[in-house]
Design a protein around this motif. Structure first.
Motif, PDB file in Angstrom:
ATOM      1  N   UNK A 193      22.816  -4.693  -6.568  1.00 18.26           N
ATOM      2  CA  UNK A 193      21.740  -4.461  -5.610  1.00 18.26           C
ATOM      3  C   UNK A 193      20.475  -5.248  -5.947  1.00 18.26           C
ATOM      4  N   UNK A 194      20.522  -6.070  -6.982  1.00 22.78           N
ATOM      5  CA  UNK A 194      19.396  -6.959  -7.290  1.00 22.78           C
ATOM      6  C   UNK A 194      19.561  -8.230  -6.431  1.00 22.78           C
ATOM      7  N   UNK A 195      19.305  -8.087  -5.160  1.00 25.85           N
ATOM      8  CA  UNK A 195      19.528  -9.141  -4.176  1.00 25.85           C
ATOM      9  C   UNK A 195      18.217  -9.855  -3.837  1.00 25.85           C
ATOM     10  N   UNK A 196      18.294 -11.017  -3.165  1.00 28.17           N
ATOM     11  CA  UNK A 196      17.062 -11.682  -2.719  1.00 28.17           C
ATOM     12  C   UNK A 196      16.203 -10.782  -1.838  1.00 28.17           C
ATOM     13  N   UNK A 197      16.838  -9.928  -1.060  1.00 27.92           N
ATOM     14  CA  UNK A 197      16.080  -9.012  -0.208  1.00 27.92           C
ATOM     15  C   UNK A 197      15.293  -8.016  -1.058  1.00 27.92           C
ATOM     16  N   UNK A 198      15.926  -7.528  -2.131  1.00 25.52           N
ATOM     17  CA  UNK A 198      15.229  -6.608  -3.039  1.00 25.52           C
ATOM     18  C   UNK A 198      14.053  -7.310  -3.703  1.00 25.52           C
ATOM     19  N   UNK A 199      14.286  -8.551  -4.163  1.00 29.11           N
ATOM     20  CA  UNK A 199      13.227  -9.334  -4.792  1.00 29.11           C
ATOM     21  C   UNK A 199      12.053  -9.524  -3.837  1.00 29.11           C
ATOM     22  N   UNK A 200      12.354  -9.839  -2.602  1.00 30.69           N
ATOM     23  CA  UNK A 200      11.304 -10.059  -1.611  1.00 30.69           C
ATOM     24  C   UNK A 200      10.517  -8.774  -1.355  1.00 30.69           C
ATOM     25  N   UNK A 201      11.206  -7.648  -1.250  1.00 31.93           N
ATOM     26  CA  UNK A 201      10.534  -6.379  -0.995  1.00 31.93           C
ATOM     27  C   UNK A 201       9.609  -5.990  -2.153  1.00 31.93           C
ATOM     28  N   UNK A 202      10.090  -6.160  -3.386  1.00 30.83           N
ATOM     29  CA  UNK A 202       9.276  -5.821  -4.556  1.00 30.83           C
ATOM     30  C   UNK A 202       8.074  -6.759  -4.655  1.00 30.83           C
ATOM     31  N   UNK A 203       8.273  -8.039  -4.385  1.00 34.53           N
ATOM     32  CA  UNK A 203       7.171  -9.013  -4.458  1.00 34.53           C
ATOM     33  C   UNK A 203       6.064  -8.663  -3.470  1.00 34.53           C
ATOM     34  N   UNK A 204       6.440  -8.245  -2.271  1.00 36.68           N
ATOM     35  CA  UNK A 204       5.431  -7.898  -1.261  1.00 36.68           C
ATOM     36  C   UNK A 204       4.618  -6.679  -1.668  1.00 36.68           C
ATOM     37  N   UNK A 205       5.225  -5.793  -2.482  1.00 39.90           N
ATOM     38  CA  UNK A 205       4.536  -4.565  -2.886  1.00 39.90           C
ATOM     39  C   UNK A 205       3.705  -4.740  -4.146  1.00 39.90           C
ATOM     40  N   UNK A 206       3.885  -5.867  -4.853  1.00 42.83           N
ATOM     41  CA  UNK A 206       3.264  -6.026  -6.171  1.00 42.83           C
ATOM     42  C   UNK A 206       1.862  -6.602  -6.126  1.00 42.83           C
ATOM     43  N   UNK A 207       1.375  -6.948  -4.967  1.00 44.82           N
ATOM     44  CA  UNK A 207       0.011  -7.439  -4.836  1.00 44.82           C
ATOM     45  C   UNK A 207      -0.229  -8.718  -5.605  1.00 44.82           C
ATOM     46  N   UNK A 208      -1.326  -8.760  -6.373  1.00 40.38           N
ATOM     47  CA  UNK A 208      -1.722  -9.971  -7.099  1.00 40.38           C
ATOM     48  C   UNK A 208      -0.721 -10.360  -8.174  1.00 40.38           C
ATOM     49  N   UNK A 209       0.113  -9.414  -8.615  1.00 40.48           N
ATOM     50  CA  UNK A 209       1.097  -9.694  -9.677  1.00 40.48           C
ATOM     51  C   UNK A 209       2.456 -10.102  -9.109  1.00 40.48           C
ATOM     52  N   UNK A 210       2.525 -10.425  -7.828  1.00 45.59           N
ATOM     53  CA  UNK A 210       3.815 -10.745  -7.201  1.00 45.59           C
ATOM     54  C   UNK A 210       4.490 -11.953  -7.843  1.00 45.59           C
ATOM     55  N   UNK A 211       3.701 -12.879  -8.389  1.00 48.48           N
ATOM     56  CA  UNK A 211       4.276 -14.064  -9.023  1.00 48.48           C
ATOM     57  C   UNK A 211       5.071 -13.742 -10.278  1.00 48.48           C
ATOM     58  N   UNK A 212       4.893 -12.541 -10.851  1.00 47.47           N
ATOM     59  CA  UNK A 212       5.631 -12.139 -12.052  1.00 47.47           C
ATOM     60  C   UNK A 212       6.979 -11.505 -11.723  1.00 47.47           C
ATOM     61  N   UNK A 213       7.141 -11.077 -10.476  1.00 48.69           N
ATOM     62  CA  UNK A 213       8.356 -10.353 -10.092  1.00 48.69           C
ATOM     63  C   UNK A 213       9.627 -11.186 -10.307  1.00 48.69           C
ATOM     64  N   UNK A 214       9.695 -12.469  -9.880  1.00 55.86           N
ATOM     65  CA  UNK A 214      10.924 -13.247 -10.117  1.00 55.86           C
ATOM     66  C   UNK A 214      11.293 -13.349 -11.587  1.00 55.86           C
TER      67      UNK A 214
END
Length: 350
Positions: A193-214
């Motif tokens: 379930x660690x899919x590109x869609x999951x990555x995209x959803x988490x990145x959108x929720x992480x605010x200024x730290x979204x660049x760290x999510x990948x």
């Protein structure tokens, strides 16, 4: 595909003879067997039909035949008789395990070496979780200026961490938000379930730290995949060189080059509950380099949600019944050993 009783009897005879001799089998050799009631001409016709059906192959210009991968598969599934270990065999396996019990109680590599010695083939031992390992919790701990430590706590009670340099300017508040998002979105999830869609959803929720999510998701995905594969130990590769099929050094090098931890880790991690022993014949293997080999594998319980697997790699001509019996008995002994029980007693021939 159904075969007549006569075809089955001839196919079984060819496989049994080829396993013992490593030489193509001719009709006269089969006709000379004490339980064959067919003429050489009849056997030749049946061999020709078995060849056209894909169960036999004719190497070069030889008059004899050898089993094809499909022939071996039919033999294993329908014709192979159980091999009964002798008292000497069971005693030698028990003695070997008793001598090394303290050594491989903590080192699976010793298990692989012992299997290789008992079968005279390359062997592997690996561990795998009986259930999917997932992330229980993420923690983000400040480190030096411009970096932090990511701590990942797994459901199997292991803890992994990684020092991550900050490629962008984020505040302590940003990291707190990131930690909350990770724990809300990526815990208790299987790796699938660690899919590109999951990555995209988490990145959108992480605010200024979204660049760290990948970076975090990539690290976590590798952790989960490593947990699923477990530890893999391969040993005894040079034993293949003693087999007639690998006297050709070019052919041997191709196979030996593929006998590594990465290739073995891609073999099935779990076996069917109804079939504790699994056999992969030729093209059924995961690597193209192993298309002319066969793999026999079985499992044993380690406890604490872990399962051990042992297997051997060898020519398609290997004695499947004997190898299966030895591996099964050895796995039973290992299961008893890790369960702190007594080793199985040798059964006497009746």
């Amino acid at each position: 595909m159904e075969l007549s009783e006569r075809k089955q009897k001839i196919l079984k005879a060819i496989v049994d003879l080829y396993i013992r001799s490593a030489e193509p089998v001719g009709s006269k050799t089969i006709a000379a067997l004490p339980d064959m009631d067919f003429s050489s001409a009849t056997i030749r016709n049946e061999m020709a039909e078995l060849t056209s059906m894909g169960f036999l192959e004719q190497p070069h210009t030889s008059a004899g035949r050898v089993p094809s991968p499909a022939g071996y598969r039919f033999y294993i599934d329908r014709l192979m008789q159980d091999y009964r270990l002798s008292v000497d065999e069971t005693q030698s396996i028990n003695q070997a395990m008793e001598l090394r019990m303290q050594e491989f109680d903590k080192a699976m590599s010793k298990v692989g070496k012992l299997v290789s010695q008992l079968t005279n083939l390359p062997a592997y031992a690996m561990t795998a979780h009986t259930q999917s390992v997932m992330v229980r919790r993420f923690e983000i701990l400040p480190a030096d200026r411009g970096s932090f430590i990511l701590v990942v706590m797994m459901t199997d009670e292991t803890v992994r961490n990684k020092l991550i340099k900050l490629p962008l300017s984020v505040t302590e508040q940003d990291l707190k938000l990131l930690s909350a998002v990770l724990n809300a979105s990526l815990t208790e999830l299987p790796v699938e379930q660690f899919t590109p869609e999951t990555l995209d959803r988490v990145s959108r929720s992480a605010g200024a730290a979204s660049g760290l999510v990948p970076i975090i998701v990539d690290f976590t995905t590798h952790l989960l995949e490593d947990c699923r594969r477990g530890e893999v130990y391969v040993t005894g590769q040079n034993r293949l060189l003693g087999q007639p099929e690998y006297q050709d050094l070019a052919k041997a090098q191709e196979v030996l080059g593929a006998l590594d931890e990465e290739t073995i880790s891609n073999l099935p991690a779990k076996l069917n509950d109804n079939s504790p022993v699994q056999i992969l014949v030729g093209p059924e293997n995961v690597a193209q380099e192993l298309k002319d080999t066969s793999v026999v594998m079985t499992r044993f319980d380690i406890g604490d949600g872990m399962q051990g697997m042992i297997g051997v790699v060898g020519p398609q001509r290997m004695d499947y019944a004997q190898i299966t019996a030895r591996l099964s008995y050895f796995a039973e002994g290992l299961g008893r050993m890790f369960g702190k029980s007594e080793l199985p007693e040798a059964k006497k021939e009746e």
